[in-house]
Design a protein around this motif. Structure first.
Motif, PDB file in Angstrom:
ATOM      1  N   ASP A 264      20.715  47.996  52.688  1.00  0.00           N
ATOM      2  CA  ASP A 264      21.846  47.481  51.907  1.00  0.00           C
ATOM      3  C   ASP A 264      22.352  48.546  50.937  1.00  0.00           C
ATOM      4  OD1 ASP A 264      21.795  44.910  53.050  1.00  0.00           O
ATOM      5  OD2 ASP A 264      20.462  44.114  51.499  1.00  0.00           O
TER       6      ASP A 264
ATOM      7  N   LEU B 161      24.318  51.217  52.709  1.00  0.00           N
ATOM      8  CA  LEU B 161      25.654  50.750  53.079  1.00  0.00           C
ATOM      9  C   LEU B 161      26.573  50.676  51.859  1.00  0.00           C
ATOM     10  CD1 LEU B 161      24.649  47.972  55.639  1.00  0.00           C
ATOM     11  CD2 LEU B 161      25.776  50.161  56.148  1.00  0.00           C
TER      12      LEU B 161
ATOM     13  N   LEU C 103      30.053  52.745  51.435  1.00  0.00           N
ATOM     14  CA  LEU C 103      31.322  52.046  51.190  1.00  0.00           C
ATOM     15  C   LEU C 103      31.931  52.441  49.849  1.00  0.00           C
ATOM     16  CD1 LEU C 103      30.403  48.534  52.582  1.00  0.00           C
ATOM     17  CD2 LEU C 103      32.111  50.121  53.520  1.00  0.00           C
TER      18      LEU C 103
ATOM     19  N   ASN D  65      32.738  51.055  61.029  1.00  0.00           N
ATOM     20  CA  ASN D  65      31.441  50.433  61.245  1.00  0.00           C
ATOM     21  C   ASN D  65      30.508  51.376  62.001  1.00  0.00           C
ATOM     22  OD1 ASN D  65      29.713  47.960  61.138  1.00  0.00           O
ATOM     23  ND2 ASN D  65      29.783  48.279  63.350  1.00  0.00           N
TER      24      ASN D  65
ATOM     25  N   LEU E 143      29.237  53.919  59.531  1.00  0.00           N
ATOM     26  CA  LEU E 143      28.296  53.271  58.614  1.00  0.00           C
ATOM     27  C   LEU E 143      26.948  53.072  59.295  1.00  0.00           C
ATOM     28  CD1 LEU E 143      30.523  50.463  57.009  1.00  0.00           C
ATOM     29  CD2 LEU E 143      29.606  52.474  55.843  1.00  0.00           C
TER      30      LEU E 143
ATOM     31  N   CYS F 218      24.886  46.451  61.599  1.00  0.00           N
ATOM     32  CA  CYS F 218      25.727  46.914  60.499  1.00  0.00           C
ATOM     33  C   CYS F 218      26.815  45.893  60.175  1.00  0.00           C
ATOM     34  CB  CYS F 218      26.338  48.274  60.853  1.00  0.00           C
ATOM     35  SG  CYS F 218      27.237  49.018  59.496  1.00  0.00           S
TER      36      CYS F 218
ATOM     37  N   VAL G 287      27.111  44.207  56.504  1.00  0.00           N
ATOM     38  CA  VAL G 287      28.307  44.357  55.655  1.00  0.00           C
ATOM     39  C   VAL G 287      28.916  42.989  55.374  1.00  0.00           C
ATOM     40  CG1 VAL G 287      30.636  45.317  55.524  1.00  0.00           C
ATOM     41  CG2 VAL G 287      28.744  46.753  56.325  1.00  0.00           C
TER      42      VAL G 287
ATOM     43  N   ARG H 295      29.432  41.209  51.634  1.00  0.00           N
ATOM     44  CA  ARG H 295      30.689  40.615  51.152  1.00  0.00           C
ATOM     45  C   ARG H 295      30.472  39.157  50.743  1.00  0.00           C
ATOM     46  NH1 ARG H 295      34.133  43.414  55.769  1.00  0.00           N
ATOM     47  NH2 ARG H 295      34.679  45.314  54.660  1.00  0.00           N
TER      48      ARG H 295
END
Length: 161
Positions: free
Chosen positions: A17, A20, A24, A32, A35, A46, A50, A54
């Protein structure tokens, strides 16, 4: 602007996490595939990760950083706003309405001598004065507004993770 009400506790971020989030934060437009490759996970994993970031409110949005000068708003100011009486309804109305006004880049409810700081970009000094008079000092409960012109704006480059 998001309302700062009590939020459910977010489960701690693991190393994936955090990777990522760092990626970002550096470039929200990263694909993606990139990432996944950089984080060392499968693309399908992934996407799920993500999406989870969110939904949990860790990643609140991806947006463009617009230069106010380039769009005709070269005068920036941080406006300190002080309320008199501190009625909850005045704060709630301010919080709900001020961030929607044209030229408002951010609003911060703070502790200390002032109650809010409002970051504004205006077309001219006259437009800034009119904004303060028409949209801030005329609001219920507002006792005082003090503008500080911004000569230079530097964006932080450190990461949060």
């Amino acid at each position: 602007m998001a309302r700062n009400s009590p939020k459910p506790e977010v489960p701690p971020l693991d190393d994936t996490d955090r990777a990522l989030v760092r990626l970002l934060e550096a470039d929200g437009r990263t694909s993606n595939a990139t990432l996944a490759r950089e984080a060392g996970i499968a693309e399908s994993t992934c996407l799920v990760r993500v999406r989870s970031l969110r939904e949990r409110g860790v990643v609140r949005g991806i947006h463009a950083d617009i230069d106010p000068h380039a769009v005709g708003r070269p005068v920036e100011a941080m406006i300190a706003v002080r309320f008199g009486g501190h009625r909850r309804s005045h704060f709630e109305q301010f919080r709900d309405e001020v961030p929607t006004l044209p030229g408002v880049r951010a609003a911060y409810h703070v502790a200390g001598a002032n109650d809010y700081f409002v970051l504004v970009a205006a077309e001219s000094a006259d437009a800034l004065r009119d904004f303060v008079l028409d949209h801030l000092t005329s609001r219920p409960g507002v006792l005082h507004a003090e503008s500080a012109l911004i000569f230079e704006s530097l964006r932080g480059q450190g990461t949060l993770t």
